[in-house]
Write a protein that holds these residues in place. Structure first.
Motif, PDB file in Angstrom:
ATOM      1  N   GLY A 307       0.815  -1.337   0.087  1.00 19.59           N
ATOM      2  CA  GLY A 307       0.095   0.090   0.034  1.00 19.59           C
ATOM      3  C   GLY A 307       0.742   1.232  -0.044  1.00 19.59           C
ATOM      4  O   GLY A 307       0.225   2.398   0.392  1.00 19.59           O
ATOM      5  N   THR A 308       1.858   1.168  -0.516  1.00 13.57           N
ATOM      6  CA  THR A 308       2.875   2.496  -0.477  1.00 13.57           C
ATOM      7  C   THR A 308       2.917   3.044  -2.133  1.00 13.57           C
ATOM      8  O   THR A 308       3.888   4.111  -2.042  1.00 13.57           O
ATOM      9  N   VAL A 309       2.330   2.298  -3.152  1.00 11.98           N
ATOM     10  CA  VAL A 309       2.872   2.714  -4.413  1.00 11.98           C
ATOM     11  C   VAL A 309       1.564   3.271  -4.940  1.00 11.98           C
ATOM     12  O   VAL A 309       0.709   2.652  -4.774  1.00 11.98           O
ATOM     13  N   ASP A 310       1.873   4.257  -5.812  1.00 11.99           N
ATOM     14  CA  ASP A 310       0.585   4.833  -6.748  1.00 11.99           C
ATOM     15  C   ASP A 310       0.434   4.297  -8.161  1.00 11.99           C
ATOM     16  O   ASP A 310      -0.747   4.066  -8.637  1.00 11.99           O
ATOM     17  N   LEU A 311       1.683   4.100  -8.707  1.00 13.07           N
ATOM     18  CA  LEU A 311       1.698   3.510 -10.042  1.00 13.07           C
ATOM     19  C   LEU A 311       2.776   2.550 -10.273  1.00 13.07           C
ATOM     20  O   LEU A 311       3.745   2.842 -10.078  1.00 13.07           O
ATOM     21  N   VAL A 312       2.375   1.647 -11.039  1.00  4.59           N
ATOM     22  CA  VAL A 312       3.543   0.797 -11.417  1.00  4.59           C
ATOM     23  C   VAL A 312       3.570   0.647 -12.840  1.00  4.59           C
ATOM     24  O   VAL A 312       2.385   0.410 -13.790  1.00  4.59           O
ATOM     25  N   LEU A 313       4.638   0.557 -13.534  1.00  2.94           N
ATOM     26  CA  LEU A 313       4.809   0.382 -15.043  1.00  2.94           C
ATOM     27  C   LEU A 313       5.762  -0.599 -15.232  1.00  2.94           C
ATOM     28  O   LEU A 313       6.783  -0.711 -14.870  1.00  2.94           O
ATOM     29  N   ASN A 314       5.288  -1.600 -16.227  1.00  2.00           N
ATOM     30  CA  ASN A 314       5.876  -2.952 -16.248  1.00  2.00           C
ATOM     31  C   ASN A 314       5.714  -3.540 -17.643  1.00  2.00           C
ATOM     32  O   ASN A 314       4.643  -3.345 -18.508  1.00  2.00           O
ATOM     33  N   ASN A 315       6.874  -3.700 -18.195  1.00  3.59           N
ATOM     34  CA  ASN A 315       7.115  -4.675 -19.378  1.00  3.59           C
ATOM     35  C   ASN A 315       7.888  -5.779 -18.914  1.00  3.59           C
ATOM     36  O   ASN A 315       9.088  -6.211 -19.065  1.00  3.59           O
ATOM     37  N   PRO A 316       6.843  -6.840 -18.581  1.00  6.70           N
ATOM     38  CA  PRO A 316       7.512  -8.182 -18.181  1.00  6.70           C
ATOM     39  C   PRO A 316       7.926  -8.942 -19.070  1.00  6.70           C
ATOM     40  O   PRO A 316       7.786  -8.927 -20.308  1.00  6.70           O
ATOM     41  N   PRO A 317       9.148  -9.748 -18.688  1.00  9.37           N
ATOM     42  CA  PRO A 317       9.693 -10.854 -19.511  1.00  9.37           C
ATOM     43  C   PRO A 317       8.879 -11.992 -19.761  1.00  9.37           C
ATOM     44  O   PRO A 317       8.044 -12.160 -18.862  1.00  9.37           O
ATOM     45  N   PHE A 318       9.058 -12.436 -20.781  1.00  8.01           N
ATOM     46  CA  PHE A 318       8.285 -13.983 -20.937  1.00  8.01           C
ATOM     47  C   PHE A 318       9.340 -15.027 -21.216  1.00  8.01           C
ATOM     48  O   PHE A 318       8.956 -16.317 -21.533  1.00  8.01           O
ATOM     49  N   HIS A 319      10.614 -14.756 -20.964  1.00  7.21           N
ATOM     50  CA  HIS A 319      11.569 -15.986 -21.164  1.00  7.21           C
ATOM     51  C   HIS A 319      12.354 -15.999 -19.647  1.00  7.21           C
ATOM     52  O   HIS A 319      12.686 -15.066 -19.183  1.00  7.21           O
ATOM     53  N   ALA A 339       1.697  -4.176  -3.637  1.00  6.18           N
ATOM     54  CA  ALA A 339       2.517  -2.778  -3.287  1.00  6.18           C
ATOM     55  C   ALA A 339       1.393  -1.684  -3.549  1.00  6.18           C
ATOM     56  O   ALA A 339       1.754  -0.438  -2.870  1.00  6.18           O
ATOM     57  N   LEU A 340       0.431  -1.648  -4.224  1.00 13.79           N
ATOM     58  CA  LEU A 340      -0.284  -0.594  -4.683  1.00 13.79           C
ATOM     59  C   LEU A 340      -1.230  -0.138  -3.496  1.00 13.79           C
ATOM     60  O   LEU A 340      -1.888  -0.877  -2.954  1.00 13.79           O
ATOM     61  N   ARG A 341      -1.315   1.111  -3.479  1.00 13.93           N
ATOM     62  CA  ARG A 341      -2.461   1.850  -2.609  1.00 13.93           C
ATOM     63  C   ARG A 341      -3.792   1.442  -3.360  1.00 13.93           C
ATOM     64  O   ARG A 341      -3.944   1.229  -4.650  1.00 13.93           O
ATOM     65  N   SER A 342      -4.757   1.555  -2.682  1.00 13.46           N
ATOM     66  CA  SER A 342      -6.209   1.522  -3.170  1.00 13.46           C
ATOM     67  C   SER A 342      -6.417   2.667  -4.091  1.00 13.46           C
ATOM     68  O   SER A 342      -5.984   3.652  -3.830  1.00 13.46           O
ATOM     69  N   GLY A 343      -6.797   2.136  -5.197  1.00 11.73           N
ATOM     70  CA  GLY A 343      -7.137   3.192  -6.364  1.00 11.73           C
ATOM     71  C   GLY A 343      -5.846   3.260  -7.291  1.00 11.73           C
ATOM     72  O   GLY A 343      -5.774   3.736  -8.261  1.00 11.73           O
ATOM     73  N   GLY A 344      -4.499   2.559  -6.735  1.00 12.46           N
ATOM     74  CA  GLY A 344      -3.281   2.630  -7.566  1.00 12.46           C
ATOM     75  C   GLY A 344      -3.519   1.855  -8.602  1.00 12.46           C
ATOM     76  O   GLY A 344      -4.387   0.907  -8.805  1.00 12.46           O
ATOM     77  N   GLU A 345      -2.592   2.091  -9.805  1.00 12.02           N
ATOM     78  CA  GLU A 345      -2.698   1.529 -11.014  1.00 12.02           C
ATOM     79  C   GLU A 345      -1.440   0.837 -11.640  1.00 12.02           C
ATOM     80  O   GLU A 345      -0.348   1.100 -11.445  1.00 12.02           O
ATOM     81  N   LEU A 346      -1.696  -0.418 -12.192  1.00 13.79           N
ATOM     82  CA  LEU A 346      -0.640  -1.037 -12.893  1.00 13.79           C
ATOM     83  C   LEU A 346      -0.853  -1.037 -14.283  1.00 13.79           C
ATOM     84  O   LEU A 346      -1.819  -1.241 -14.921  1.00 13.79           O
ATOM     85  N   TRP A 347       0.165  -0.445 -15.217  1.00 10.54           N
ATOM     86  CA  TRP A 347       0.045  -0.202 -16.474  1.00 10.54           C
ATOM     87  C   TRP A 347       1.014  -1.348 -17.099  1.00 10.54           C
ATOM     88  O   TRP A 347       2.329  -1.402 -16.565  1.00 10.54           O
ATOM     89  N   VAL A 348       0.644  -2.084 -18.064  1.00  8.28           N
ATOM     90  CA  VAL A 348       1.373  -3.404 -18.682  1.00  8.28           C
ATOM     91  C   VAL A 348       1.668  -3.225 -20.053  1.00  8.28           C
ATOM     92  O   VAL A 348       0.603  -2.989 -20.582  1.00  8.28           O
ATOM     93  N   VAL A 349       2.559  -3.391 -21.004  1.00  6.75           N
ATOM     94  CA  VAL A 349       2.790  -3.711 -22.108  1.00  6.75           C
ATOM     95  C   VAL A 349       3.279  -5.109 -22.497  1.00  6.75           C
ATOM     96  O   VAL A 349       4.113  -5.410 -21.630  1.00  6.75           O
ATOM     97  N   GLY A 350       2.493  -5.495 -23.538  1.00  8.81           N
ATOM     98  CA  GLY A 350       2.976  -6.840 -23.826  1.00  8.81           C
ATOM     99  C   GLY A 350       2.483  -7.391 -25.219  1.00  8.81           C
ATOM    100  O   GLY A 350       1.866  -6.680 -25.948  1.00  8.81           O
ATOM    101  N   ASN A 351       3.180  -8.479 -25.775  1.00 13.85           N
ATOM    102  CA  ASN A 351       2.611  -8.838 -26.938  1.00 13.85           C
ATOM    103  C   ASN A 351       1.098  -9.383 -26.913  1.00 13.85           C
ATOM    104  O   ASN A 351       0.877  -9.898 -25.762  1.00 13.85           O
ATOM    105  N   ARG A 352       0.454  -9.122 -27.865  1.00 16.29           N
ATOM    106  CA  ARG A 352      -0.938  -9.342 -27.700  1.00 16.29           C
ATOM    107  C   ARG A 352      -1.295 -10.730 -27.624  1.00 16.29           C
ATOM    108  O   ARG A 352      -2.074 -11.224 -26.455  1.00 16.29           O
ATOM    109  N   HIS A 353      -0.453 -11.636 -27.934  1.00 15.40           N
ATOM    110  CA  HIS A 353      -0.580 -13.135 -28.006  1.00 15.40           C
ATOM    111  C   HIS A 353      -0.512 -13.678 -26.658  1.00 15.40           C
ATOM    112  O   HIS A 353      -0.869 -14.753 -26.007  1.00 15.40           O
ATOM    113  N   LEU A 354       0.046 -12.868 -25.735  1.00 17.38           N
ATOM    114  CA  LEU A 354       0.585 -13.345 -24.275  1.00 17.38           C
ATOM    115  C   LEU A 354      -0.752 -13.300 -23.443  1.00 17.38           C
ATOM    116  O   LEU A 354      -0.885 -14.050 -22.429  1.00 17.38           O
ATOM    117  N   ARG A 355      -1.910 -12.650 -23.733  1.00 13.55           N
ATOM    118  CA  ARG A 355      -3.056 -12.490 -23.294  1.00 13.55           C
ATOM    119  C   ARG A 355      -2.813 -12.159 -21.810  1.00 13.55           C
ATOM    120  O   ARG A 355      -3.537 -12.714 -20.621  1.00 13.55           O
TER     121      ARG A 355
END
Length: 384
Positions: A307-319, A339-355
């Protein structure tokens, strides 16, 4: 690893342990090297009484098997270090038996036996050979190991150019050994890393930023297309928020977030020592020496208070090394939710096929498409 070494049967696991993960902590390349060191397949055992250095050990298999020689392990991976400690304890071996160094640490003064698990990144191999060459002497035993698909002509040329005359073994179980005879007087030139480049227009808030890459960073010579797409979609927020660039790589995403919101406190987190060093260099080059940021080498967001983070930006590995898996992404998503506070956001980018939207809905209960193109998708999940 059963009945592979004369050191006895070893109980080995990857880290963090996952009961659903059926992948082993060792492979035929590790087995081939250990058999050679014992002299099982050739003339006799290798003398391991001197200073033994193990580079690129993936899950601590080699260091655990060789713990009786009190080796130094050099790794770019925090998870490898934790796996090594866990595997030593699992086998009743004192953790002090292995000295753990990162690729950013000064190497040991003298190396008598140098064992190298060939990394996926040729640049990381080049960097490590350059750093270790001054500690190698004419009598040093240098042996590399890897699967046949990991050892190329370019790999052998690196050993030859930086250390000395190089040859390979016959293949066994699709693995191969590399034997190198050190030539201490060899002129090897300057260390070619780190490298920097400036981002062109069209990269959103990152346009014009200077990016620094230490060896081994994904797409070290250019901006990969997934990150380029993500940079164009970053949320424009304001105020003293705590923002995490999770799996930061060279830190370009977190640095761009700092440009968008100068009041934000950015945390750059990665399990790679080379990545976090790159992120710090990138941030400092663009934000100035007095700008505030945190730099964390660790297991994702483990250790970050809930509960200490407002925004997480993530481009996760898939290998994970040569294996394709979404296990790392799922762990990153779960740790982000915690880690996010209530109302906090995770933004993720990934290949479409990873679903990834499926995993996000399971973990967060929601997932929204913020942008997409034929190959990539940017998703947002909100902690309720």
């Amino acid at each position: 690893m059963n009945d592979v070494t004369t050191w006895g049967e070893l109980d080995l696991a990857r880290f963090p342990e996952d009961p659903r993960d059926r992948l082993r902590a060792w492979d035929a390349a590790d087995e081939y090297l250990l058999r050679h060191l014992e002299g099982i397949d050739d003339d006799g055992p290798t003398d391991l009484s001197g200073n033994v250095v193990v580079v690129g050990d993936r899950w601590g298999t080699l260091a655990t098997a060789l713990a009786g020689s009190r080796p130094t392990q050099i790794s770019d991976s925090f998870l490898t270090q934790q796996a090594t400690l866990a595997n030593l304890e699992r086998n009743g071996i004192a953790t002090a038996a292995v000295r753990l160094l990162s690729t950013r640490d000064a190497p040991t003064d003298r190396i008598d036996v140098l064992l190298i698990r060939v990394p996926k990144s040729l640049a990381l191999l080049e960097d490590q050979l350059h750093r270790l060459a001054p500690q190698v002497h004419a009598g040093t035993v240098v042996i590399g190991t890897g699967m046949v698909k990991e050892i190329h002509t370019s790999t052998l040329r690196l050993f030859e150019r930086i250390l000395g005359t190089t040859r390979t073994s016959l293949a066994a179980k699709k693995a191969r050994l590399i034997f190198c005879t050190p030539e201490p007087a060899l002129a090897r030139g300057p260390l070619p890393w780190p490298r920097s480049y400036t981002l062109p227009a069209g990269t959103g808030a990152a346009s014009g930023l200077t990016v620094t890459n230490h060896a081994g960073i994904f797409c070290a010579d250019r901006l990969d297309i997934g990150t380029r797409f993500f940079l164009q979609q970053l949320p424009r927020r304001h105020g003293p928020e705590r923002v995490v660039d999770l799996g930061c790589g060279n830190g370009v995403v977190g640095t761009a977030a700092a440009v968008i919101n100068p009041e934000a406190q950015i945390l750059f987190a990665d399990e790679s020592f080379q990545a976090v060093a790159s992120a710090e260099a990138t941030f400092r080059a663009n934000a100035g020496p007095d700008a505030k940021a945190e730099f964390l080498v660790g297991d994702g967001l483990t250790g970050v208070a809930e509960g200490t983070v407002d925004l997480v930006l993530n481009n996760p590995p898939f290998h994970s090394h040569q294996a394709t898996t979404d296990a790392t992404a799922r762990r990153m998503f779960t740790e982000s939710r915690d880690a996010l506070r209530s109302g906090g956001e995770l933004w993720v980018v990934g290949n479409r096929h990873l679903r990834y939207h499926v995993a996000l809905r399971r973990i967060f209960g929601n997932s929204e498409v913020m942008a997409s193109d034929p190959k990539f998708v940017v998703l947002r999940a909100v902690k309720r």
